[in-house]
Scaffold this motif. Structure first.
Motif, short mmCIF file in Angstrom:
data_model
loop_
_atom_site.label_atom_id
_atom_site.label_comp_id
_atom_site.label_asym_id
_atom_site.label_seq_id
_atom_site.Cartn_x
_atom_site.Cartn_y
_atom_site.Cartn_z
N GLU A 46 0.65 -1.11 -0.21
CA GLU A 46 -0.29 -0.18 -0.06
C GLU A 46 1.20 1.38 0.38
O GLU A 46 0.24 2.41 0.00
N ASP A 47 2.22 0.99 0.20
CA ASP A 47 3.08 2.37 0.43
C ASP A 47 2.85 3.00 -0.95
O ASP A 47 3.11 4.01 -1.40
N ASP A 48 3.58 1.90 -1.52
CA ASP A 48 4.44 2.27 -2.90
C ASP A 48 3.12 2.09 -4.49
O ASP A 48 3.16 3.55 -4.89
N HIS A 102 -6.71 -1.09 9.71
CA HIS A 102 -6.40 -2.52 8.64
C HIS A 102 -4.73 -2.13 7.93
O HIS A 102 -4.52 -3.12 7.82
N HIS A 103 -4.97 -0.98 7.82
CA HIS A 103 -3.08 -0.68 7.46
C HIS A 103 -2.20 0.10 8.14
O HIS A 103 -2.32 1.24 8.61
N PRO A 104 -1.91 0.05 9.70
CA PRO A 104 -1.23 0.18 11.32
C PRO A 104 -0.42 1.17 10.47
O PRO A 104 0.29 2.04 11.35
N HIS A 105 0.44 1.10 9.78
CA HIS A 105 1.70 1.98 9.39
C HIS A 105 1.42 2.42 8.09
O HIS A 105 2.93 2.22 7.69
N ALA A 120 -10.23 14.02 11.69
CA ALA A 120 -9.11 13.44 10.97
C ALA A 120 -8.43 11.73 11.66
O ALA A 120 -8.35 11.28 11.28
N ARG A 121 -8.66 12.46 13.03
CA ARG A 121 -8.03 10.92 14.07
C ARG A 121 -8.75 9.91 13.31
O ARG A 121 -8.79 8.63 13.13
N ARG A 122 -10.44 9.76 13.22
CA ARG A 122 -11.20 9.26 13.09
C ARG A 122 -11.17 8.96 11.59
O ARG A 122 -10.78 7.35 11.70
N ARG A 123 -10.52 9.14 11.24
CA ARG A 123 -10.43 9.00 10.00
C ARG A 123 -9.21 7.98 9.59
O ARG A 123 -8.43 6.64 9.32
N TYR A 124 -8.05 8.72 10.66
CA TYR A 124 -6.98 8.00 10.54
C TYR A 124 -6.89 6.61 10.82
O TYR A 124 -6.27 5.91 10.87
N PRO A 183 -14.95 -0.80 3.11
CA PRO A 183 -14.40 -0.28 4.18
C PRO A 183 -12.31 0.24 4.19
O PRO A 183 -12.18 0.50 5.19
N THR A 184 -11.89 -1.01 4.06
CA THR A 184 -10.57 -1.52 4.04
C THR A 184 -9.86 -1.20 3.06
O THR A 184 -8.89 -1.25 2.92
N TYR A 185 -10.45 -0.13 1.77
CA TYR A 185 -9.09 0.29 0.90
C TYR A 185 -8.97 1.41 1.54
O TYR A 185 -8.85 2.64 1.88
N ALA A 186 -7.10 1.00 1.49
CA ALA A 186 -6.27 2.38 2.29
C ALA A 186 -6.02 3.67 1.74
O ALA A 186 -5.91 4.64 2.39
N LEU A 187 -5.96 3.54 0.22
CA LEU A 187 -5.79 4.49 -0.60
C LEU A 187 -6.93 5.81 -0.61
O LEU A 187 -6.61 6.68 -0.89
#
Length: 315
Positions: free
Chosen positions: A46-48, A163-166, A153-157, A130-134
């Motif tokens: 996901e980072d890429d 599902h994508h903690p880092h 902002a914190r809620r969205r983060y 709901p898990t779509y990181a991008l």
């Protein structure tokens, strides 16, 4: 023929720095959606994907192509998210990089309208996936631009991190939101940067958040170049310790973020006068640069090359 060597230049184009992005950009110019989709399917992290998606922000008129694809494939989460990213790019281009007090009401209205277009797309994507990181990471940008507040902002983060903690791009977006210029505080920003690094596995990208926090703190104290905030050895050592747990760790996975990682560490050290310590980062980078933090003190290319020359001479 002249034997004069060509001038040394800093390379800022992400499609040169990461050659495969040139293929993605070409696919957009050729309106080849199948290749765009295949490119994102090929990426395994996901980072890429976040770095690849970022080029859409700056591709002029790409919204016309993406609007057509969304009309043809209304269920495509990727197409809608990329279109939202492009809308954000259009909007931010209208707003500019100025502090809010220097932006006219008309520009703010246009800026917010483009961001609302993006937000409407992203709301649907996140509801359906709901898990779509991008999409969740991109909604951190719209939350900041639309001034929806720290709580939202914190809620969205938190939805992203569930599902994508880092997710480093999402973390960098929230770090910006937590700075005073966007309604946060230095304490909140520092605590978040350190928490991300402490909870991340060794060799993560999260070390750059500490460098970015110190750069933002320096910016908050300075009129672009007149602060001594970054000079103390305690700040220098904190940046180096974060680098050791990130780019300097044996488990570091460079991915598409490696150029940004090294530029953040090199910049935070150089702007504090710690050029010798910045030398290893420049040796890794070669001529590969990012706009930030170099444009903070003048022409980005000149600043990058000037600091690189000084660092390599000292270290």
């Amino acid at each position: 023929m002249s034997s004069t060597a060509p001038p040394i230049r800093a390379q800022f184009d992400p499609c040169v720095i990461i050659p495969s992005l040139a293929d993605l950009r070409a696919a957009v110019h050729e309106h080849d959606w199948a290749s765009v989709e295949a490119y994102f399917d090929f990426l395994d992290h996901e980072d890429d994907r976040a770095v690849a998606a970022e080029i859409f922000r700056h591709l002029g008129l790409a919204e016309r192509f993406l609007e057509r694809i969304v009309a043809e494939r209304p269920s495509s989460a990727l197409a809608r998210t990329l279109l939202a990213i492009r809308y954000i790019g259009v909007g931010w281009g209208i707003r500019g990089a100025y502090r809010a007090k220097h932006v006219s009401r008309k520009r703010f209205e246009e800026f917010h309208e483009w961001l609302r277009r993006a937000e409407r797309l992203l709301i649907d994507v996140c509801a359906e996936h709901p898990t779509y990181a991008l999409a969740w990471a991109t909604r951190l940008t719209t939350a900041r631009g639309l001034e929806l507040g720290q709580g939202e902002a914190r809620r969205r983060y938190e939805r992203l991190a569930e599902h994508h903690p880092h997710h480093i791009s999402g973390q960098m977006q929230l770090l910006q939101h937590l700075c005073p210029k966007w309604g946060g505080s230095w304490g909140e920003a520092e605590a978040f940067a350190r928490a991300c690094l402490d909870s991340a596995p060794p060799g993560s990208h999260a070390g750059r958040l500490v460098a970015q926090f110190h750069l933002e703190r320096w910016l908050g104290d300075t009129n672009y170049g007149h602060s001594d905030y970054l000079r103390p050895t305690a700040v220098r050592d904190d940046i180096l310790a974060a680098a050791a747990r990130s780019v300097g760790h044996p488990d570091y996975r460079p991915g598409f973020h490696w150029v940004g990682d090294h530029n953040d560490f090199a910049g935070a050290l150089c702007l504090g006068g710690h050029h010798r310590e910045a030398a290893p980062f420049f040796r890794t980078l070669g001529d590969k640069a990012t706009e930030l933090p170099w444009k903070y003190t003048g022409d980005k290319g000149i600043q990058f090359l000037k600091h690189r020359k000084t660092a390599l001479a000292k270290g």
